[in-house]
Design a protein around this motif. Structure first.
Motif, mmCIF file in Angstrom:
data_model
loop_
_atom_site.group_PDB
_atom_site.id
_atom_site.type_symbol
_atom_site.label_atom_id
_atom_site.label_comp_id
_atom_site.label_asym_id
_atom_site.label_seq_id
_atom_site.Cartn_x
_atom_site.Cartn_y
_atom_site.Cartn_z
ATOM 1 N N ALA A 170 0.838 -1.197 0.000
ATOM 2 C CA ALA A 170 0.000 0.000 0.000
ATOM 3 C C ALA A 170 0.878 1.255 0.000
ATOM 4 C CB ALA A 170 -0.921 -0.005 1.219
ATOM 5 N N ARG A 171 0.460 2.240 -0.784
ATOM 6 C CA ARG A 171 1.171 3.508 -0.851
ATOM 7 C C ARG A 171 0.155 4.647 -0.835
ATOM 8 N NH1 ARG A 171 4.383 0.373 0.103
ATOM 9 N NH2 ARG A 171 6.434 -0.027 -0.837
ATOM 10 N N SER A 172 0.543 5.728 -0.213
ATOM 11 C CA SER A 172 -0.329 6.903 -0.180
ATOM 12 C C SER A 172 -0.267 7.618 -1.527
ATOM 13 C CB SER A 172 0.109 7.846 0.942
ATOM 14 O OG SER A 172 -0.705 8.993 0.979
ATOM 15 N N PRO A 173 -1.418 7.991 -2.113
ATOM 16 C CA PRO A 173 -1.391 8.718 -3.396
ATOM 17 C C PRO A 173 -0.777 10.098 -3.219
ATOM 18 C CG PRO A 173 -3.612 8.707 -2.481
ATOM 19 C CD PRO A 173 -2.791 7.792 -1.614
ATOM 20 N N PRO A 174 -0.355 10.738 -4.314
ATOM 21 C CA PRO A 174 0.222 12.089 -4.202
ATOM 22 C C PRO A 174 -0.751 13.039 -3.525
ATOM 23 C CG PRO A 174 0.599 11.174 -6.394
ATOM 24 C CD PRO A 174 -0.330 10.221 -5.697
ATOM 25 N N SER A 210 1.955 16.955 1.589
ATOM 26 C CA SER A 210 2.829 16.328 0.605
ATOM 27 C C SER A 210 4.084 15.728 1.238
ATOM 28 C CB SER A 210 3.198 17.347 -0.475
ATOM 29 O OG SER A 210 4.021 16.765 -1.460
ATOM 30 N N PRO A 211 4.797 16.456 2.133
ATOM 31 C CA PRO A 211 5.965 15.818 2.769
ATOM 32 C C PRO A 211 5.595 14.605 3.606
ATOM 33 C CG PRO A 211 6.009 18.204 3.053
ATOM 34 C CD PRO A 211 4.655 17.864 2.522
ATOM 35 N N LEU A 212 4.417 14.657 4.282
ATOM 36 C CA LEU A 212 4.006 13.529 5.115
ATOM 37 C C LEU A 212 3.726 12.298 4.268
ATOM 38 C CD1 LEU A 212 3.205 12.387 7.851
ATOM 39 C CD2 LEU A 212 0.910 13.328 7.506
ATOM 40 N N ALA A 213 3.040 12.479 3.118
ATOM 41 C CA ALA A 213 2.750 11.343 2.239
ATOM 42 C C ALA A 213 4.042 10.749 1.675
ATOM 43 C CB ALA A 213 1.818 11.789 1.109
ATOM 44 N N GLU A 214 4.968 11.620 1.272
ATOM 45 C CA GLU A 214 6.241 11.126 0.737
ATOM 46 C C GLU A 214 7.031 10.382 1.807
ATOM 47 O OE1 GLU A 214 8.205 14.537 -0.798
ATOM 48 O OE2 GLU A 214 6.793 14.832 -2.467
ATOM 49 N N THR A 215 7.030 10.910 3.037
ATOM 50 C CA THR A 215 7.743 10.244 4.127
ATOM 51 C C THR A 215 7.116 8.892 4.444
ATOM 52 O OG1 THR A 215 8.325 12.395 5.069
ATOM 53 C CG2 THR A 215 8.510 10.487 6.511
ATOM 54 N N MET A 216 5.774 8.834 4.443
ATOM 55 C CA MET A 216 5.107 7.561 4.729
ATOM 56 C C MET A 216 5.417 6.534 3.645
ATOM 57 S SD MET A 216 1.087 6.760 5.356
ATOM 58 C CE MET A 216 1.214 7.228 7.067
ATOM 59 N N ASN A 217 5.387 6.950 2.378
ATOM 60 C CA ASN A 217 5.710 6.017 1.299
ATOM 61 C C ASN A 217 7.155 5.551 1.394
ATOM 62 O OD1 ASN A 217 3.132 6.214 0.266
ATOM 63 N ND2 ASN A 217 3.649 7.796 -1.217
ATOM 64 N N SER A 218 8.045 6.469 1.726
ATOM 65 C CA SER A 218 9.450 6.097 1.890
ATOM 66 C C SER A 218 9.619 5.111 3.039
ATOM 67 C CB SER A 218 10.291 7.356 2.133
ATOM 68 O OG SER A 218 11.639 7.018 2.365
ATOM 69 N N MET A 219 8.893 5.361 4.137
ATOM 70 C CA MET A 219 8.958 4.448 5.271
ATOM 71 C C MET A 219 8.409 3.076 4.903
ATOM 72 S SD MET A 219 7.055 4.823 8.971
ATOM 73 C CE MET A 219 5.445 4.750 8.167
ATOM 74 N N ALA A 220 7.286 3.042 4.164
ATOM 75 C CA ALA A 220 6.702 1.767 3.760
ATOM 76 C C ALA A 220 7.655 0.990 2.853
ATOM 77 C CB ALA A 220 5.364 2.003 3.054
#
Length: 476
Positions: free
Chosen positions: A225-229, A236-246
């Motif tokens: 699962a990945r957060s959409p843009p 935006s930074p939170l979504a990118e950080t969560m995707n990077s963490m995942a």
């Protein structure tokens, strides 16, 4: 299923369970009760609008207080002529006729006129205003918007106002014009602000919902699962950080699973040989045979120790790449020393070092702990497959230093040259015990070069076998 395979499966399940637990802890507290968009909007609206109104009223109060003196002077100058005319008109009449005359004049003005005794104003006016009144000036009561002026030296005081109250009977029960304008202004401001806030909150809410859903999926074990843009720059930074963490968690789980499965597979062969040797040892009384079996078991123990050490090294690089500690070394001397330290492993092979293409007295930056490990792994790999000769050379290509390790072995098929740098990857022809290995050496080599900001590649060698190239920036 064997014991090692069962252990690998249980380890994998434990790691996935731990990751799920971590993500469940990270889930928002409002997961159970759904937090509605309307509630979020009204909370933001009330907070922002309340703050805006409070700031506006505070600013209005401060400005009104600061301008009160200026307003008073303007009002006195504006009303002085009118009050003087009324005073002159009254002094033309006997004093007993003043009440009837003031009633007559009151009908001609838009604001009220009256006459009161001076003594009645001591409790109404402030001391500063009383002083102005007794001095013959105009005293102003800001609370009731009334002006007071003493009529000559008499005890009578002319009262003008309230100035803001209309004498029109049709407007008696209506709000003053200023109040209505303020009400209309605040209503329009609140409406426009609400519309603007709605269009701002809506994408924020969608981003919150997307992040919440992604977090829930990750907490349930769906690591794809990945957060959409994000639609708003706020998240935006939170979504990118969560995707990077995942992605990092998924990579760590894949590495753990890969190590568990690979090590369990690699452990079976030496353990099976040791079990066989122990059974043979119990059945033989010949000294030579017993010594041979003891030697086999010692070799297997060394193999197990090397496997564990290599696996831990690979896991450390995969888990978190250590920080590189660069040191400047005299490169030609360093390269010759590193080859000499492992030359004995080549036994009958001819190992040649060529530094003729390097500039004299060249210094190169490298990690003196990690880079030797990468070079030795490349050389050990060449020792396994070389027929008679290995050539180690180096060259400076622009601002990059390159180490070339060529052998005259059987080479590597083009389709396999990138794949061999993956962990636990071995070519079919290397599965015999003589050239076995664990498929981790070249994977570690690539990690070391990535640590240096460089690359490790495989190609065909001029000697007929394989060429491994290590390249990184000479001066960090």
């Amino acid at each position: 299923m064997t014991g090692t395979e069962t252990g690998a499966v249980s380890a994998r399940e434990r790691s996935q369970g731990l990751a799920r637990s971590l993500f469940r802890v990270a889930l928002p507290r409002w997961r159970g009760g759904r937090y509605s968009l309307s509630k979020l909007f009204f909370n933001f609206y009330l907070l922002a609008m309340g703050s805006f109104v409070a700031i506006a009223f505070t600013a209005d109060f401060v400005i009104s207080t600061a301008q009160r003196g200026i307003t008073d002077d303007y009002a006195r100058r504006f009303m002085r002529g009118t009050i003087t005319l009324i005073e002159d008109e009254l002094f033309r009449q006997p004093r007993h006729a003043w009440p009837s005359k003031i009633e007559e004049l009151d009908q001609k003005f838009a604001y009220r006129l009256n006459i009161v005794e001076r003594i009645t104003l001591d409790k109404i006016l402030k001391p500063q205003q009383v002083i102005k009144l007794d001095a013959g000036d105009i005293a102003i009561d800001h609370d009731d918007d009334i002006m007071y002026h003493r009529l000559g030296n008499t005890s009578k005081v002319l009262v003008v106002g309230p100035l803001a109250v209309s004498r029109n009977p049709e407007q008696t029960d209506r709000l003053p014009l200023e109040a209505r304008l303020r009400l209309l202004t605040w209503s329009l401001t609140g409406l426009i602000f609400g519309i603007a806030l709605w269009f701002w909150v809506r994408p924020v809410w969608r981003d919150l919902e997307a992040i919440r859903q992604t977090t829930r999926d990750l907490g349930d074990g769906n690591f794809d699962a990945r957060s959409p843009p994000a639609r708003s720059q706020l998240f935006s930074p939170l979504a990118e950080t969560m995707n990077s963490m995942a992605e990092r968690v998924q990579q760590l789980l894949a590495t753990h699973r890969e190590l568990s499965c690979g090590i369990s597979h690699e452990l079976r062969t030496p353990i099976a040989r040791m079990r066989f040797a122990l059974e043979m040892l119990a059945e033989t009384n010949h000294r030579d045979e017993r010594e041979r079996l003891w030697t086999m078991m010692e070799d297997d123990l060394d193999e197990l120790d090397h496997l564990i050490d290599t696996s831990l090294t690979y896991a450390r690089f995969e888990r978190e790449a250590p920080a590189a500690h660069f040191t400047s070394v005299r490169f030609a001397d360093w390269l010759v020393d590193q080859v000499e330290s492992v030359r004995l492993l080549g036994r009958r092979l001819e190992v040649e070092v060529d530094t003729s293409r390097l500039p004299p007295q060249l210094n190169v930056d490298l990690d003196r702990k990690a880079m030797p490990y990468a070079l030795r792994n490349i050389l050990r790999n060449a020792f396994k497959y070389a027929g008679q000769k290995i050539l180690v050379s180096a060259e400076l290509d622009g601002d990059h230093i390159r180490i070339l390790v060529d052998d005259d072995g059987i080479g590597i098929p083009p389709e396999e040259r990138e794949h061999i740098f993956s962990a636990f990857t071995r070519l079919d022809r290397s599965r015999d015990r003589a050239t076995g290995g664990y498929g981790l050496g070249l994977a570690i080599v690539r990690r070391v070069l990535e640590l240096h900001g460089g690359t490790a590649t495989a190609d065909a060698a001029p000697l007929g076998g394989a060429r491994f190239t290590l390249s990184w920036k000479a001066h960090q």
